[in-house]
Design an enzyme around this catalytic site. Structure first.
Site, PDB file in Angstrom:
ATOM      1  N   LEU A 350      59.459   1.827  79.200  1.00 17.72           N
ATOM      2  CA  LEU A 350      59.494   3.189  78.671  1.00 17.72           C
ATOM      3  C   LEU A 350      59.948   3.214  77.222  1.00 17.72           C
ATOM      4  O   LEU A 350      59.537   4.070  76.448  1.00 17.72           O
ATOM      5  CB  LEU A 350      60.431   4.057  79.519  1.00 17.72           C
ATOM      6  CG  LEU A 350      59.999   4.335  80.964  1.00 17.72           C
ATOM      7  CD1 LEU A 350      61.106   5.073  81.708  1.00 17.72           C
ATOM      8  CD2 LEU A 350      58.705   5.140  80.991  1.00 17.72           C
ATOM      9  N   GLY A 353      65.769  -0.117  72.561  1.00 10.90           N
ATOM     10  CA  GLY A 353      66.648   0.206  71.443  1.00 10.90           C
ATOM     11  C   GLY A 353      67.731  -0.843  71.313  1.00 10.90           C
ATOM     12  O   GLY A 353      67.677  -1.912  71.932  1.00 10.90           O
ATOM     13  N   GLY A 354      68.737  -0.514  70.495  1.00 14.14           N
ATOM     14  CA  GLY A 354      69.808  -1.468  70.272  1.00 14.14           C
ATOM     15  C   GLY A 354      70.609  -1.773  71.524  1.00 14.14           C
ATOM     16  O   GLY A 354      71.216  -2.827  71.637  1.00 14.14           O
ATOM     17  N   PHE A 355      70.629  -0.839  72.470  1.00  9.77           N
ATOM     18  CA  PHE A 355      71.442  -1.032  73.667  1.00  9.77           C
ATOM     19  C   PHE A 355      70.685  -1.743  74.777  1.00  9.77           C
ATOM     20  O   PHE A 355      71.274  -2.281  75.696  1.00  9.77           O
ATOM     21  CB  PHE A 355      71.925   0.340  74.159  1.00  9.77           C
ATOM     22  CG  PHE A 355      72.924   0.257  75.269  1.00  9.77           C
ATOM     23  CD1 PHE A 355      74.107  -0.446  75.111  1.00  9.77           C
ATOM     24  CD2 PHE A 355      72.684   0.873  76.479  1.00  9.77           C
ATOM     25  CE1 PHE A 355      75.034  -0.512  76.136  1.00  9.77           C
ATOM     26  CE2 PHE A 355      73.600   0.812  77.513  1.00  9.77           C
ATOM     27  CZ  PHE A 355      74.791   0.119  77.334  1.00  9.77           C
ATOM     28  N   GLY A 356      69.363  -1.790  74.724  1.00  8.25           N
ATOM     29  CA  GLY A 356      68.602  -2.490  75.743  1.00  8.25           C
ATOM     30  C   GLY A 356      67.228  -1.890  75.941  1.00  8.25           C
ATOM     31  O   GLY A 356      66.765  -1.053  75.167  1.00  8.25           O
ATOM     32  N   VAL A 358      64.375  -0.030  78.638  1.00  8.55           N
ATOM     33  CA  VAL A 358      64.341   0.901  79.769  1.00  8.55           C
ATOM     34  C   VAL A 358      62.967   0.813  80.436  1.00  8.55           C
ATOM     35  O   VAL A 358      61.946   0.886  79.758  1.00  8.55           O
ATOM     36  CB  VAL A 358      64.610   2.348  79.325  1.00  8.55           C
ATOM     37  CG1 VAL A 358      64.621   3.273  80.533  1.00  8.55           C
ATOM     38  CG2 VAL A 358      65.941   2.436  78.585  1.00  8.55           C
ATOM     39  N   LYS A 373      67.709   0.791  83.076  1.00  8.48           N
ATOM     40  CA  LYS A 373      68.077   0.264  81.758  1.00  8.48           C
ATOM     41  C   LYS A 373      68.593  -1.153  81.919  1.00  8.48           C
ATOM     42  O   LYS A 373      69.548  -1.407  82.651  1.00  8.48           O
ATOM     43  CB  LYS A 373      69.141   1.144  81.097  1.00  8.48           C
ATOM     44  CG  LYS A 373      69.591   0.605  79.734  1.00  8.48           C
ATOM     45  CD  LYS A 373      70.647   1.475  79.099  1.00  8.48           C
ATOM     46  CE  LYS A 373      70.072   2.790  78.638  1.00  8.48           C
ATOM     47  NZ  LYS A 373      71.066   3.572  77.879  1.00  8.48           N
ATOM     48  N   ASP A 469      76.604   9.586  70.037  1.00  8.18           N
ATOM     49  CA  ASP A 469      75.219   9.288  69.644  1.00  8.18           C
ATOM     50  C   ASP A 469      74.281  10.430  70.024  1.00  8.18           C
ATOM     51  O   ASP A 469      73.209  10.220  70.597  1.00  8.18           O
ATOM     52  CB  ASP A 469      74.747   7.982  70.302  1.00  8.18           C
ATOM     53  CG  ASP A 469      73.635   7.304  69.513  1.00  8.18           C
ATOM     54  OD1 ASP A 469      73.411   7.694  68.348  1.00  8.18           O
ATOM     55  OD2 ASP A 469      72.983   6.392  70.052  1.00  8.18           O
TER      56      ASP A 469
END
Length: 669
Positions: A350, A353-356, A358, A373, A469
């Site tokens: 989907l 990003g920087g966090f992972g 999805v 995620k 954020d």
């Protein structure tokens, strides 16, 4: 002079004699002129290779002209003998197929034939050809449908893949009366074969032996076959081979043939060499060594595992960590999430990003759509970010928050499971020429939903939750287009009435409050600042910072201030909306966006006041710069009566801080 019929008889007689005495010997095939088809070829060093690394293929090699196999006077088949050396080399020791055959055929047109178990000679019903075929097969696969005795046998085939007689591949030895000894056709080593037919007694003998063993006195297969009734006067002689789903190379190193006589011996010194392959003994040694190493490693793993389990059992009664027992929502099985996302394939992705990353998924047991995620392994925050999201979202309950359904921890993998948002994130409906343009009414509804969620995070829960954020890409839309705040990977919690701790400055360029670079403290006021940027991007249809814009339009808040100063703030609205908006609401959102983006943190309204303004329970404050802080505090406590309003005074306040705002917006990671 001889009569013409006498001359014709002499020519026919000479031709028949020549055919009856035909013989040839190939010690390698470098200069041989053979009929080749399929994938058969002669290698540069003189090997006749019938099959190579291609699958589901066949190869044929025949002597270029037919030979007279029957006596033209008696009609009986002639005696013949042949000797050849072959090698079957599989890529994998236990996966091979399907063998080769020595062939007598009336026609070399074998286009109807199939590979695999049909050896390139026959097909499923063999009705496509009237070709007369007698083949001696060296079969390396057991096919029950043909009545094969095993996967290592010699058989006699007559116009059919079902052998009329067969025998296990072996050679006779006289050593101490040992009798027959097994001979593996797929050993990868050269094997010599002799095929002899006697027209006197109709006996067909097939003899096998390793290349370093003289011809045994007893054949491997002996059978009475009346060739006279099975072949035509003229027949082609040669070889056929085929493979199925496993790579196998079939080679002929040398070949000699003779009609009506004993075949001449092959000269081993002139034969080409096979491609180098690991010897069976080295493979066996390697297997034994690997087995020993694996056994030792397995024993060590078992010992270490027992020690680890004993220690862990003595310290924890369950496999969960303390924080998971206190805060954790449902824990999902990794296998279920793997199946739900089709193995985390890219087609289920989907976003990232920087966090992972999805992924979209459907839980196998309930058919519930979820978003999974997969937390980045390279994240420097790693487990701390993961725990922050688990703790903060795990117990939060609000209609405008993306609901965390559960999580999974597998070795170093961190996975979070959310309810699936059908319409994705808000930013795809605002920027880059979206397919569906959001109406003003829908935008205003989303704004109020996000504000309600932030008010709940700041004041409505047992702890203060600072999201850190807030932006359009982190606002998700459900099937009713309601805004849901998501992605709590950067969230921080602290108790009501306490001072937040200093932390790393994280967030997204354009949403970072200017005081963060000085204090490093994320507060509810820094969330309000980001919310101000969010209000402006929803109303204006552009991001807080547009690097490609003209110099005066890079920072969105400065652009809106410019319109305010000119008394035309409505012109800052999204041009895609045209005039399809409520003027009072658009003006309120734009001014509230500027108010929340105030560079002075004490001058930003709390989310309690923001909610009242959006619900029109309180007016937008417009006061002089000197009285700003005092009156905004009074309004937060509920005192909104008879407050004076002046666009000019508010403009003066923002004008003096525009440059400060621009520099503040450009700070961040």
């Amino acid at each position: 002079m001889f009569p013409m019929n006498m001359i014709f008889f002499l020519i026919l007689t000479l031709t028949t004699v020549s055919a009856q005495d035909a013989d040839f010997t190939y010690n390698g095939f470098g200069a041989a002129k053979l009929r080749l088809d399929g994938i058969a070829e002669i290698t540069p060093n003189g090997l006749l290779r019938l099959t190579d690394t291609r699958l589901l293929a066949k190869g044929h090699a025949f002597y270029p002209s037919p030979l007279r196999f029957r006596n033209s006077t008696t009609g009986k088949a002639l005696s013949f003998s042949t000797s050849f050396i072959f090698a079957i080399v599989p890529k994998y020791p236990d996966l091979f197929g399907h063998g080769l055959a020595f062939v007598l055929a009336h026609s070399v047109d074998l286009s109807y034939a199939l590979p695999s178990q049909y050896l390139g000679l026959f097909n499923a019903n063999n009705s496509d050809s009237s070709n007369q075929i007698v083949a001696i097969e060296f079969d390396t696969n057991m096919n029950p449908e043909f009545g094969d005795i095993d996967n290592n046998h010699v058989g006699i085939d007559v116009s059919s893949p079902r052998s009329i007689n067969s025998s296990h591949a072996a050679y006779f030895t006289n050593d101490n009366g040992a009798g027959f000894k097994n001979l593996s056709l797929v050993s990868g080593k050269p094997i010599q074969a002799w095929i002899e037919y006697s027209h006197m007694d109709g006996l067909l003998n097939v003899t096998l032996a390793p290349i370093d063993i003289p011809k045994p006195v007893v054949p491997c297969l002996s059978s009475n076959v009346n060739l006279s009734s099975l072949i035509s006067d003229d027949m082609y002689v040669g070889f056929s081979s085929s493979v199925g789903n496993f790579i196998t190379c079939h080679y002929i190193l040398g070949w000699s043939f003779k009609l009506n006589g004993r075949v001449p011996a092959l000269d081993f010194s002139r034969l080409p060499s096979l491609p180098h392959t690991p010897s069976k003994s080295s493979l066996e040694s390697w297997k034994i060594g690997l087995l020993i190493i694996l056994s030792i490693l397995l024993l060590l793993i078992i010992i270490i595992g027992i020690i680890f389990l004993v220690k862990r059992e003595s310290k924890f009664r369950e496999v969960f960590e303390d924080w998971e027992l206190e805060y954790g929502p449902q824990r999902f099985c990794y296998k279920d999430l793997f199946l739900a996302t089709m193995g985390f394939k890219d087609q289920q992705l989907l976003g990232a990003g920087g966090f992972g990353r999805v992924y979209k998924g459907v839980l196998p047991k309930t058919d519930i759509q979820v978003a999974v995620k997969q937390v980045s392994h390279e994240s420097r925050q790693g487990i701390s970010e993961f725990i922050a999201e688990i703790v903060s979202i795990g117990r939060l309950r609000h209609r405008n928050l993306a609901q965390l359904l559960g999580y999974c921890r597998r070795k170093g993998e961190l996975l979070l499971v959310y309810e699936f948002m059908t319409n994705g994130s808000l930013d795809k409906f605002l920027f880059n020429q979206p397919k569906l343009m959001l109406s003003w009414g829908r935008r205003f509804h989303i704004i109020k939903g996000v504000a309600s969620a932030l008010y709940y995070l700041h004041e409505g829960w047992e702890k203060v939750v600072v999201h850190r954020d807030i932006k359009a890409s982190n606002i998700l839309l459900d099937d009713q287009m309601n805004g849901r705040v998501g992605d709590f990977g950067l969230a921080r919690l602290y108790d009501h009435g306490t001072d937040p701790q200093t932390t790393h400055v994280v967030g997204t360029l354009g949403y970072l409050a200017p005081e963060l670079s000085k204090t490093g403290k994320a507060t509810t006021s820094t969330d309000v600042f980001a919310f101000g940027g969010f209000l402006l991007e929803v109303a204006c249809g552009r991001r807080p910072i547009e690097i490609r814009a003209s110099e005066e339009d890079v920072v969105l808040v400065d652009k809106v201030l410019k319109y305010w100063k000119a008394g035309t703030i409505l012109e800052a609205g999204d041009p895609n909306l045209g005039n399809e908006y409520i003027v009072e609401e658009m003006e309120m959102v734009l001014k509230l966006g500027l108010l929340c983006s105030h560079p002075n943190s004490n001058s930003r309204p709390p989310m309690r006041l923001v909610m009242r303004i959006l619900e029109r329970d309180a007016p937008l404050p417009e006061i002089s710069e000197d009285g700003w802080n005092a009156e905004i505090s009074a309004m937060a406590e509920g005192g909104f009566d008879n407050i004076g309003m002046s666009d000019g005074s508010l403009l003066n306040m923002f004008a003096c801080s525009a440059s400060t705002t621009e520099s503040a917006l450009l700070t961040g990671r």
